[in-house]
Design a protein around this motif. Structure first.
Motif, mmCIF file in Angstrom:
data_model
loop_
_atom_site.group_PDB
_atom_site.id
_atom_site.type_symbol
_atom_site.label_atom_id
_atom_site.label_comp_id
_atom_site.label_asym_id
_atom_site.label_seq_id
_atom_site.Cartn_x
_atom_site.Cartn_y
_atom_site.Cartn_z
ATOM 1 N N LEU A 21 6.865 -35.704 0.973
ATOM 2 C CA LEU A 21 6.787 -36.687 -0.106
ATOM 3 C C LEU A 21 7.992 -36.650 -1.032
ATOM 4 C CD1 LEU A 21 3.006 -36.339 -0.966
ATOM 5 C CD2 LEU A 21 4.144 -38.506 -0.455
ATOM 6 N N LYS A 22 8.666 -35.512 -1.099
ATOM 7 C CA LYS A 22 9.790 -35.295 -2.015
ATOM 8 C C LYS A 22 9.277 -35.155 -3.463
ATOM 9 C CE LYS A 22 12.651 -35.993 1.450
ATOM 10 N NZ LYS A 22 13.385 -34.889 2.100
ATOM 11 N N PRO A 23 10.131 -34.707 -4.381
ATOM 12 C CA PRO A 23 9.678 -34.463 -5.761
ATOM 13 C C PRO A 23 9.271 -35.732 -6.501
ATOM 14 C CG PRO A 23 11.731 -33.297 -5.297
ATOM 15 C CD PRO A 23 11.503 -34.235 -4.158
ATOM 16 N N ARG A 24 8.451 -35.539 -7.510
ATOM 17 C CA ARG A 24 8.070 -36.645 -8.391
ATOM 18 C C ARG A 24 9.288 -37.142 -9.176
ATOM 19 N NH1 ARG A 24 3.690 -33.372 -11.641
ATOM 20 N NH2 ARG A 24 5.193 -31.739 -11.041
ATOM 21 N N ILE A 25 9.247 -38.406 -9.530
ATOM 22 C CA ILE A 25 10.317 -38.981 -10.349
ATOM 23 C C ILE A 25 10.404 -38.213 -11.669
ATOM 24 C CG2 ILE A 25 11.052 -41.034 -11.621
ATOM 25 C CD1 ILE A 25 9.693 -42.711 -9.453
ATOM 26 N N GLY A 26 11.602 -37.756 -11.996
ATOM 27 C CA GLY A 26 11.817 -37.046 -13.242
ATOM 28 C C GLY A 26 11.658 -35.552 -13.162
ATOM 29 N N LYS A 27 11.277 -35.016 -12.002
ATOM 30 C CA LYS A 27 11.065 -33.573 -11.899
ATOM 31 C C LYS A 27 12.384 -32.807 -11.899
ATOM 32 C CE LYS A 27 9.058 -29.641 -11.345
ATOM 33 N NZ LYS A 27 8.362 -29.008 -12.477
ATOM 34 N N TYR A 28 13.413 -33.371 -11.237
ATOM 35 C CA TYR A 28 14.684 -32.649 -11.131
ATOM 36 C C TYR A 28 15.834 -33.486 -11.671
ATOM 37 C CZ TYR A 28 12.246 -29.249 -8.257
ATOM 38 O OH TYR A 28 11.367 -28.295 -7.822
ATOM 39 N N ASN A 29 16.784 -32.799 -12.291
ATOM 40 C CA ASN A 29 18.003 -33.435 -12.751
ATOM 41 C C ASN A 29 19.006 -33.533 -11.603
ATOM 42 O OD1 ASN A 29 17.126 -33.579 -15.553
ATOM 43 N ND2 ASN A 29 17.396 -31.335 -15.579
ATOM 44 N N LYS A 30 20.141 -34.178 -11.877
ATOM 45 C CA LYS A 30 21.139 -34.346 -10.833
ATOM 46 C C LYS A 30 21.696 -33.017 -10.342
ATOM 47 C CE LYS A 30 22.634 -38.995 -12.100
ATOM 48 N NZ LYS A 30 23.768 -39.853 -12.539
ATOM 49 N N ASP A 31 21.695 -32.000 -11.191
ATOM 50 C CA ASP A 31 22.173 -30.688 -10.777
ATOM 51 C C ASP A 31 21.069 -29.833 -10.145
ATOM 52 O OD1 ASP A 31 20.609 -30.139 -12.961
ATOM 53 O OD2 ASP A 31 22.157 -29.093 -14.104
ATOM 54 N N ARG A 32 19.911 -30.465 -9.862
ATOM 55 C CA ARG A 32 18.758 -29.852 -9.203
ATOM 56 C C ARG A 32 18.010 -28.852 -10.072
ATOM 57 N NH1 ARG A 32 16.990 -33.197 -6.296
ATOM 58 N NH2 ARG A 32 15.687 -31.629 -5.278
ATOM 59 N N THR A 33 18.306 -28.801 -11.343
ATOM 60 C CA THR A 33 17.500 -27.969 -12.241
ATOM 61 C C THR A 33 16.181 -28.678 -12.518
ATOM 62 O OG1 THR A 33 18.591 -28.959 -14.170
ATOM 63 C CG2 THR A 33 19.481 -26.877 -13.325
ATOM 64 N N PRO A 34 15.079 -27.938 -12.563
ATOM 65 C CA PRO A 34 13.766 -28.577 -12.735
ATOM 66 C C PRO A 34 13.459 -28.893 -14.190
ATOM 67 C CG PRO A 34 13.481 -26.231 -12.432
ATOM 68 C CD PRO A 34 14.953 -26.490 -12.277
ATOM 69 N N ASN A 35 12.733 -29.967 -14.383
ATOM 70 C CA ASN A 35 12.180 -30.311 -15.690
ATOM 71 C C ASN A 35 10.697 -29.984 -15.703
ATOM 72 O OD1 ASN A 35 14.578 -31.557 -16.845
ATOM 73 N ND2 ASN A 35 14.236 -33.234 -15.403
ATOM 74 N N LEU A 36 10.208 -29.566 -16.850
ATOM 75 C CA LEU A 36 8.787 -29.296 -16.995
ATOM 76 C C LEU A 36 8.030 -30.614 -17.099
ATOM 77 C CD1 LEU A 36 6.472 -27.233 -17.427
ATOM 78 C CD2 LEU A 36 6.933 -27.414 -19.887
ATOM 79 N N ILE A 37 7.016 -30.788 -16.244
ATOM 80 C CA ILE A 37 6.113 -31.944 -16.346
ATOM 81 C C ILE A 37 4.726 -31.383 -16.639
ATOM 82 C CG2 ILE A 37 5.151 -33.983 -15.214
ATOM 83 C CD1 ILE A 37 7.593 -34.142 -13.482
ATOM 84 N N PRO A 38 4.397 -31.208 -17.902
ATOM 85 C CA PRO A 38 3.134 -30.542 -18.237
ATOM 86 C C PRO A 38 1.923 -31.411 -17.946
ATOM 87 C CG PRO A 38 4.209 -31.344 -20.228
ATOM 88 C CD PRO A 38 5.176 -31.587 -19.100
ATOM 89 N N GLY A 39 0.811 -30.749 -17.664
ATOM 90 C CA GLY A 39 -0.446 -31.471 -17.522
ATOM 91 C C GLY A 39 -0.904 -32.021 -18.856
ATOM 92 N N HIS A 40 -1.815 -32.992 -18.816
ATOM 93 C CA HIS A 40 -2.174 -33.697 -20.041
ATOM 94 C C HIS A 40 -3.307 -33.035 -20.806
ATOM 95 C CE1 HIS A 40 -5.738 -35.290 -17.963
ATOM 96 N NE2 HIS A 40 -6.151 -35.714 -19.135
ATOM 97 N N ASN A 41 -4.042 -32.076 -20.178
ATOM 98 C CA ASN A 41 -5.198 -31.517 -20.861
ATOM 99 C C ASN A 41 -5.448 -30.089 -20.387
ATOM 100 O OD1 ASN A 41 -7.812 -30.902 -21.893
ATOM 101 N ND2 ASN A 41 -8.264 -33.076 -22.042
ATOM 102 N N GLN A 42 -4.931 -29.134 -21.136
ATOM 103 C CA GLN A 42 -5.074 -27.733 -20.767
ATOM 104 C C GLN A 42 -6.524 -27.257 -20.854
ATOM 105 O OE1 GLN A 42 -2.856 -24.255 -22.820
ATOM 106 N NE2 GLN A 42 -1.376 -25.191 -21.417
ATOM 107 N N VAL A 43 -7.302 -27.868 -21.726
ATOM 108 C CA VAL A 43 -8.719 -27.493 -21.840
ATOM 109 C C VAL A 43 -9.457 -27.842 -20.555
ATOM 110 C CG1 VAL A 43 -10.858 -27.886 -23.114
ATOM 111 C CG2 VAL A 43 -8.683 -27.747 -24.345
ATOM 112 N N PHE A 44 -9.162 -29.021 -19.982
ATOM 113 C CA PHE A 44 -9.750 -29.387 -18.691
ATOM 114 C C PHE A 44 -9.407 -28.345 -17.632
ATOM 115 C CE2 PHE A 44 -10.336 -34.306 -18.925
ATOM 116 C CZ PHE A 44 -11.254 -34.133 -19.940
#
Length: 476
Positions: A215-238
Motif C-alpha cells: 500500500l505504501k505509506p500514508r500521505i504525510g507520513k514521510y518527508n522528502k528526506d524519508r524522515t518520518p512524521n508523527l501521525i497521532p491517533g485521535h483518542n488515546q482514551v479509546f
C-alpha cells in the motif's frame, strides 16, 4: 411460623445436598464434567469474540478522527465475513481429517456430533459439543484477521476487506492452524504453541506487513528526506480502553484453550502466567520509552501490554511464573525498539501490527524452546523441555522451524493475493479520498460529523499542501 418452617426446610436441603451428590450414580460424573467444560469454553469463546470490541476501540483511537467510523465499522463487517467463510470451509481445512498440510473433511459445520466424530479427530480429546468448539476456533480466526487489517489502516479500499477477508479465512489462516493444531506436520514435530503466538498472531501480522509494503505509506507520513512524521491517533482514551478489553479477553484466549474447567484447574495456572506477562510488558515498555524519549509514552505502554500478551500466548502452559514475567518484559522492550526501527526504515504500520503481533509472536513461540519445563510439557502432552531446563536445542529448533514455515507461507501467499488485487482492482483509495477520510469517501458520513464538517470543507487546500510537501503519496 411459616418463615421458621421454610428456614428449616432450606437448612435440611443444604445439609442433604452433599450427601445426595455423593450418593448419585457415578455415571453422571462424566456428564457433569462435560456440561461444565461446555459452559467454560462457551464463556471463553464469548470473551475472545468480545476482543473485537477491543480492536475496534484500539484501532479507532490510534488513527485519525476522519477515519474513526470506518475503522470501527469494518470490524463488524470483517468478523461477519470471517464467520461465514470459516463455517463453510476454514474450520474443515484447519481441523478436519486430511493430510499433513490441510484437512479435507468437515466443511459446512452442521453442529451435530455425528459430523464431529467422523470429521474432527484432532478435537476429539475434548467432550465439548462441536458447535461450541467451532465458535471458539472462529473467535481465534477472527482475531487473526483483525490483526491483518492493521496494515490496511487509513488507506485500504472497502472492497479489499471483502475479498481478502474471504481468502485469508479459507486459504491462509486454516492451513497453518492445521499444521500446528489439526494434526499437521508441525503437530507431528510437537511444536509448542498453546494458544496461538504463531497460529493467530504471527499469521495476522505477516499479512499486515505485506499489506503495508504494497500500500505504501500514508500521505504525510514521510518527508522528502524519508524522515518520518508523527501521525497521532485521535483518542488515546479509546486506545487505553481497547487494550483493557483485550487484556480481559485474553483470559478466554489462553485459559480457554484448555477446553476444560475440570481436573486440577490448570486453566487458573494459565491465567496466572498470562496476567504476569502482561503486567511485566506494560511496566517494561513504559520505562524503556521514558528512557528513550525522555517522557513516559502511553502508546508504547499499550503496545507493551499487547506484545507481552502475544508472546505468552504460546508459552502460557509451558513456563513457570517467573519465566512469564521475563517473557512479557522482553516482549515489551523488543516491540518498542522494532517499532522505532520499522518506522525509520520507511514502513508505515499505523498500529504497529507487525511489531506487536509479529515480532512478539516470534519471540513468544521461541521462548518455550528456552523456558518450557519438563513437568509442564508432560502435563500438556506436547513437546519437551527447553534449553534452560536441560532439554538441549531440540525444542528450540522445532519452534524456529515452525516460525519460519508459517512466516514464509503467509508472506508468499499474501503477497501473491494482494499483488494480484493491486494489479486489478487496486488496494488503495485515491489521494483525494484519503485526505477527505474514509468515513466520508467510503461510507458517506463521518464518525464525528460535527467536528469534521470544517475539515471536509478545507480538504481541497489540504490536498494541494500534501502533494507539495510529502513523498508518501504513492497509491496502490
Amino acid at each position: 411460623m411459616l418463615i421458621k418452617k421454610l428456614s428449616a426446610a432450606v437448612l435440611m436441603l443444604t445439609l442433604l445436598f452433599p450427601t445426595m451428590a455423593f450418593a448419585a450414580d457415578e455415571a453422571t460424573s462424566p456428564q457433569l464434567q462435560a456440561a461444565i467444560d461446555a459452559v467454560w469454553v462457551m464463556l471463553a469463546a464469548i470473551l475472545v469474540i468480545f476482543m473485537q470490541a477491543g480492536f475496534a476501540l484500539l484501532e479507532a483511537g490510534s488513527t485519525r478522527m476522519k477515519n474513526a467510523g470506518h475503522v470501527a465499522g469494518k470490524t463488524i463487517l470483517t468478523f461477519g465475513i470471517c464467520a461465514l467463510a470459516f463455517w463453510a470451509v476454514g474450520f474443515g481445512l484447519a481441523f478436519g481429517e486430511g493430510n499433513s498440510f490441510f484437512g479435507t473433511t468437515g466443511f459446512f459445520v452442521n453442529g451435530l456430533e455425528e459430523q464431529a466424530k467422523a470429521a474432527f479427530g484432532s478435537l476429539s480429546f475434548s467432550d465439548v459439543p462441536i458447535g461450541i468448539k467451532f465458535l471458539f476456533q472462529l473467535a481465534f480466526c477472527g482475531v487473526s484477521l483483525a490483526i491483518a487489517w492493521g496494515g490496511f489502516a487509513e488507506r485500504g479500499k472497502l472492497p479489499v476487506y471483502f475479498l481478502f477477508g474471504v481468502l485469508y479465512t479459507i486459504l491462509i489462516y486454516p492451513i497453518v492452524a492445521h499444521w500446528v493444531w489439526g494434526g499437521g506436520w508441525l503437530a507431528d514435530l510437537k511444536m509448542q504453541d498453546f494458544a496461538g503466538s504463531t497460529v493467530v498472531h504471527l499469521q495476522g501480522a505477516t499479512a499486515a506487513l505485506v499489506a503495508t509494503l504494497l500500500l505504501k505509506p500514508r500521505i504525510g507520513k514521510y518527508n522528502k528526506d524519508r524522515t518520518p512524521n508523527l501521525i497521532p491517533g485521535h483518542n488515546q482514551v479509546f486506545s487505553v480502553l481497547g487494550v483493557i478489553i483485550l487484556w480481559i479477553g485474553w483470559f478466554g484466549f489462553n485459559p480457554g484453550s484448555t477446553l476444560s474447567a475440570m481436573g486440577d484447574g490448570f486453566f487458573g495456572y494459565i491465567a496466572l502466567t498470562t496476567n504476569l506477562a502482561a503486567a511485566a510488558g506494560a511496566v517494561a515498555a513504559l520505562i524503556v520509552s521514558w528512557m528513550y524519549f525522555g517522557k513516559a509514552d502511553i502508546p508504547s505502554m499499550l503496545n507493551g501490554v499487547l506484545a507481552a500478551l502475544v508472546a505468552i500466548t504460546a508459552a502460557c502452559a509451558f513456563v513457570e511464573p517467573w519465566a512469564a514475567v521475563v517473557i512479557g518484559a522482553l516482549a515489551g522492550i523488543i516491540t518498542f525498539f522494532t517499532a522505532q526501527w520499522f518506522e525509520k526504515a520507511g514502513v508505515d504500520d499505523p498500529i504497529y501490527a507487525f511489531s506487536v503481533h509479529g515480532i512478539a509472536g516470534i519471540w513468544g513461540t521461541l521462548s518455550t524452546g528456552f523456558f518450557a519445563t519438563p513437568e509442564l510439557a508432560e502435563r500438556v502432552g506436547v513437546g519437551s523441555a527447553g534449553l534452560f531446563y536441560g532439554g538441549g536445542l531440540h525444542q528450540l529448533g522445532v519452534q524456529a522451524l515452525g516460525v519460519f514455515g508459517a512466516f514464509a507461507f503467509v508472506f508468499i501467499l499474501s503477497y501473491i493475493i494482494l499483488g494480484l488485487m493491486k494489479a486489478t482492482i487496486g488496494l488503495r483509495v485515491t489521494e483525494e479520498e484519503e485526505i477527505i477520510g474514509l468515513d466520508l469517501s467510503e461510507h458517506g458520513t463521518y464518525g464525528y460529523p460535527e467536528q469534521m464538517k470544517k475539515a471536509s470543507e478545507a480538504a481541497a487546500g489540504e490536498t494541494a499542501g500534501a502533494k507539495a510537501g510529502t513523498s508518501g503519496s504513492l497509491v496502490g
